[in-house]
Design a protein around this motif. Structure first.
Motif, PDB file in Angstrom:
ATOM      1  N   PHE A 125       0.838  -1.206   0.000  1.00 48.74           N
ATOM      2  CA  PHE A 125       0.000   0.000   0.000  1.00 48.74           C
ATOM      3  C   PHE A 125       0.876   1.260   0.000  1.00 48.74           C
ATOM      4  N   LEU A 126       1.875   1.259   0.887  1.00 51.79           N
ATOM      5  CA  LEU A 126       2.749   2.426   1.020  1.00 51.79           C
ATOM      6  C   LEU A 126       3.565   2.643  -0.242  1.00 51.79           C
ATOM      7  N   GLN A 127       4.080   1.544  -0.795  1.00 54.36           N
ATOM      8  CA  GLN A 127       4.867   1.644  -2.036  1.00 54.36           C
ATOM      9  C   GLN A 127       4.021   2.238  -3.165  1.00 54.36           C
ATOM     10  N   GLY A 128       2.779   1.734  -3.295  1.00 53.80           N
ATOM     11  CA  GLY A 128       1.907   2.234  -4.342  1.00 53.80           C
ATOM     12  C   GLY A 128       1.569   3.708  -4.174  1.00 53.80           C
ATOM     13  N   PHE A 129       1.419   4.134  -2.920  1.00 52.18           N
ATOM     14  CA  PHE A 129       1.126   5.545  -2.656  1.00 52.18           C
ATOM     15  C   PHE A 129       2.246   6.445  -3.165  1.00 52.18           C
ATOM     16  N   PHE A 130       3.486   6.134  -2.778  1.00 51.14           N
ATOM     17  CA  PHE A 130       4.622   6.954  -3.210  1.00 51.14           C
ATOM     18  C   PHE A 130       4.831   6.869  -4.722  1.00 51.14           C
ATOM     19  N   MET A 131       4.709   5.662  -5.259  1.00 52.17           N
ATOM     20  CA  MET A 131       4.914   5.468  -6.697  1.00 52.17           C
ATOM     21  C   MET A 131       3.940   6.311  -7.508  1.00 52.17           C
ATOM     22  N   ASN A 132       2.698   6.346  -7.054  1.00 51.25           N
ATOM     23  CA  ASN A 132       1.671   7.026  -7.834  1.00 51.25           C
ATOM     24  C   ASN A 132       1.663   8.535  -7.660  1.00 51.25           C
TER      25      ASN A 132
ATOM     26  N   TYR B 192       9.962  -1.611  -1.311  1.00 54.38           N
ATOM     27  CA  TYR B 192      10.199  -2.938  -1.882  1.00 54.38           C
ATOM     28  C   TYR B 192      11.354  -3.642  -1.167  1.00 54.38           C
ATOM     29  N   LEU B 193      12.418  -2.900  -0.868  1.00 51.68           N
ATOM     30  CA  LEU B 193      13.568  -3.494  -0.195  1.00 51.68           C
ATOM     31  C   LEU B 193      13.184  -4.030   1.180  1.00 51.68           C
ATOM     32  N   VAL B 194      12.354  -3.270   1.895  1.00 50.33           N
ATOM     33  CA  VAL B 194      11.938  -3.681   3.241  1.00 50.33           C
ATOM     34  C   VAL B 194      10.971  -4.861   3.185  1.00 50.33           C
ATOM     35  N   MET B 195      10.053  -4.848   2.196  1.00 48.94           N
ATOM     36  CA  MET B 195       9.020  -5.895   2.160  1.00 48.94           C
ATOM     37  C   MET B 195       9.568  -7.257   1.746  1.00 48.94           C
ATOM     38  N   ALA B 196      10.742  -7.296   1.103  1.00 53.77           N
ATOM     39  CA  ALA B 196      11.267  -8.550   0.563  1.00 53.77           C
ATOM     40  C   ALA B 196      11.292  -9.662   1.611  1.00 53.77           C
ATOM     41  N   LYS B 197      11.745  -9.344   2.834  1.00 44.90           N
ATOM     42  CA  LYS B 197      11.842 -10.390   3.860  1.00 44.90           C
ATOM     43  C   LYS B 197      10.463 -10.841   4.358  1.00 44.90           C
ATOM     44  N   TYR B 198       9.486  -9.936   4.353  1.00 45.20           N
ATOM     45  CA  TYR B 198       8.137 -10.305   4.797  1.00 45.20           C
ATOM     46  C   TYR B 198       7.404 -11.143   3.744  1.00 45.20           C
ATOM     47  N   ASN B 199       7.751 -10.954   2.458  1.00 47.07           N
ATOM     48  CA  ASN B 199       7.116 -11.740   1.401  1.00 47.07           C
ATOM     49  C   ASN B 199       7.301 -13.237   1.625  1.00 47.07           C
ATOM     50  N   VAL B 200       8.477 -13.614   2.114  1.00 46.53           N
ATOM     51  CA  VAL B 200       8.788 -15.030   2.291  1.00 46.53           C
ATOM     52  C   VAL B 200       7.788 -15.697   3.238  1.00 46.53           C
TER      53      VAL B 200
END
Length: 481
Positions: free
Chosen positions: A228-235, A440-448
């Motif tokens: 959600f946060l990534q999409g907010f900044f990206m957009n 994205y860098l932070v979420m990588a570990k939570y994706n697993v």
């Protein structure tokens, strides 16, 4: 090709086409900003508010539609939503005041919210797990080309008539699209999940549905929060890009070209400069391949491309249009081929195209992998709702981008003339891409852990439903004997 496979391909094509229309509506406005504002007697900067309101209405209504997608027949909901946005677009063409324009764009946004959330929910149940990123890239690509199509429809048709005609044409196209919905088969929820393959093969249904109490759990999932946060900044950044035709109109007018020629050529430049977006399927495929090796990979590779997008777009805004020579005509075909000739013979225009190619290509890596991650980390019955919440975050970002563009532009234009004010404003609005990449860098570990949890739950549920089916079958057999 089997009939079932044909029906699946047909459904994917319809839903992918559907995804283009919300961006066609958004892309329709920028080339018409000056014409609409002049006709309705408001400032050009007020048009940014109209786009922002439409985006906000789309995102807020998608929350409602997204929740419904986890409970009811999605095909019927899509038809209702399409009828709403078609009505809103047609009424927009009849607007006689700024207030009416805003009101009809809110109606349009309510209908488009259905297209965004329910269309995505249905599509994920057609997409094979191993090809998730690549096929979902078609959704993202259609949105990108939707924006281009909107700009071209607006520029070409408005020069032949007035600013109202493009909206009338778009509403007619929407009505035609409804016909194709009737031949789409409603997909079963969880139809393509590997963990439910045995269940589907036995003819059973995955019968879990969303409940209101599950929403807090979805919001608390760390992968979702970061998406959600990534999409907010990206957009915030990508939302400001709808002003790109306006920037090039200003640059062309500064070179001495008339407003009609500038509108047509700027729209062609906007379309041509988005060609890098056709590589989105390649980046989706790359994400699929790397994700099979590590559940971190998709987020990490997308972070790199998002970060690269920032300097490339800033360079694109700054880079000058030198030695441009175009015929003084409003014939769109003549201007298009003249522009292509300039790209082949004018090194400045060629360099501009190369920069735009790399910028739009880097940006296109985000959408397929972002969509695939939302699908990967959420259960099938949750995806429509999570996507609608994520779409709200995206839309808030785009709204900030549009309002930020209007607000910063109003301030900067006091000190800089066109097109320098547009260049500086749009460059500043690319800076949020930095925190977007960090998400994205932070979420990588939570994706697993989140992906493993989804797979475990689906596997357990599949076994439970199969066991119940076997128990019922045994019970019926005993009764018959």
């Amino acid at each position: 090709m089997s009939f079932q496979k044909f029906k699946t391909i047909y459904a994917i094509c319809v839903y992918v086409s559907l995804a283009a229309f919300d961006n066609i509506v958004i892309g329709l406005f920028p080339p018409l900003f000056s014409n609409i504002s002049h006709d309705l007697g408001v400032a050009v900067s007020a048009m940014g508010v109209v786009s922002a309101i439409n985006i906000l209405a789309t995102s807020l209504s998608s929350l409602f539609w997204g929740y419904l997608s986890g409970k009811y027949n999605r095909k019927k909901l899509i038809i209702v939503g399409t009828l709403i946005w078609v009505a809103g677009v047609y009424l927009t063409s009849l607007s006689s005041s700024y207030i009416l324009l805003l009101a009809f764009q809110i109606v349009t946004g309510i209908g488009l919210g259905c297209v965004a959330s329910i269309g995505f929910s249905a599509l994920t149940d057609y997409v094979p797990y191993r090809s998730r990123g690549m096929i979902l890239s078609l959704w993202g690509m259609s949105q990108g080309f939707g924006g281009i199509a909107g700009a071209l429809i607006a520029s070409i048709i408005s020069t032949l008539s007035d600013w109202r005609m493009p909206f009338e044409v778009l509403s007619m196209l929407g009505l035609v699209l409804i016909i194709f919905y009737f031949f789409v088969e409603e997909p079963k929820i969880g139809n393509t999940e590997p963990e439910l393959r045995a269940l589907i093969k036995e003819g059973q249904s995955y019968n879990y549905r969303i409940t209101p109490g599950q929403i807090r759990m979805m919001l608390g999932k760390k992968s979702n929060l970061l998406l959600f946060l990534q999409g907010f900044f990206m957009n915030i950044s990508t939302g400001s890009l709808i002003w790109l035709p306006t920037l090039y109109i200003a640059k062309l007018e500064a070179l001495g070209y008339g407003s009609k020629i500038a509108i047509i050529v700027a729209s062609f430049l906007y379309g041509i400069f988005q060609i890098g977006g056709t590589l989105t399927s390649l980046f989706g495929y790359l994400g699929d391949v790397l994700q099979r090796r590590s559940y971190k990979a998709r987020a990490l590779i997308t972070a790199a491309f998002v970060f690269a997008t920032m300097p490339l777009y800033i360079l694109l805004f700054i880079f000058p249009i030198n030695q441009l020579s175009l015929p003084k005509t409003v014939n769109s075909v003549t201007l298009f081929f003249s522009l292509i000739e300039q790209m082949l013979t004018n090194p400045w225009i060629l360099a501009l195209f190369v920069i735009a190619l790399f910028a739009s290509a880097a940006q296109s890596a985000n959408t397929p992998n972002w969509l695939a991650l939302i699908t990967d980390v959420n259960l099938p019955e949750h995806r429509g709702t999570v996507f609608s919440i994520a779409n709200l975050a995206n839309s808030l970002g785009r709204t900030f981008g549009n309002l930020g563009m209007s607000g910063i532009l109003a301030f900067v234009s006091v000190y800089l003339q066109h097109p320098g004010d547009y260049v500086l404003t749009m460059s500043l609005l690319e800076l949020p891409l930095l925190p977007s990449a960090i998400c994205y860098l932070v979420m990588a570990k939570y994706n697993v852990s989140d992906i493993k949890h989804v797979k475990k739950v689906l596997n357990n549920r599949g076994k439970t439903i199969c066991k119940k089916y076997e128990d019922y079958a045994d019970r019926d057999e005993k009764r018959s004997t």
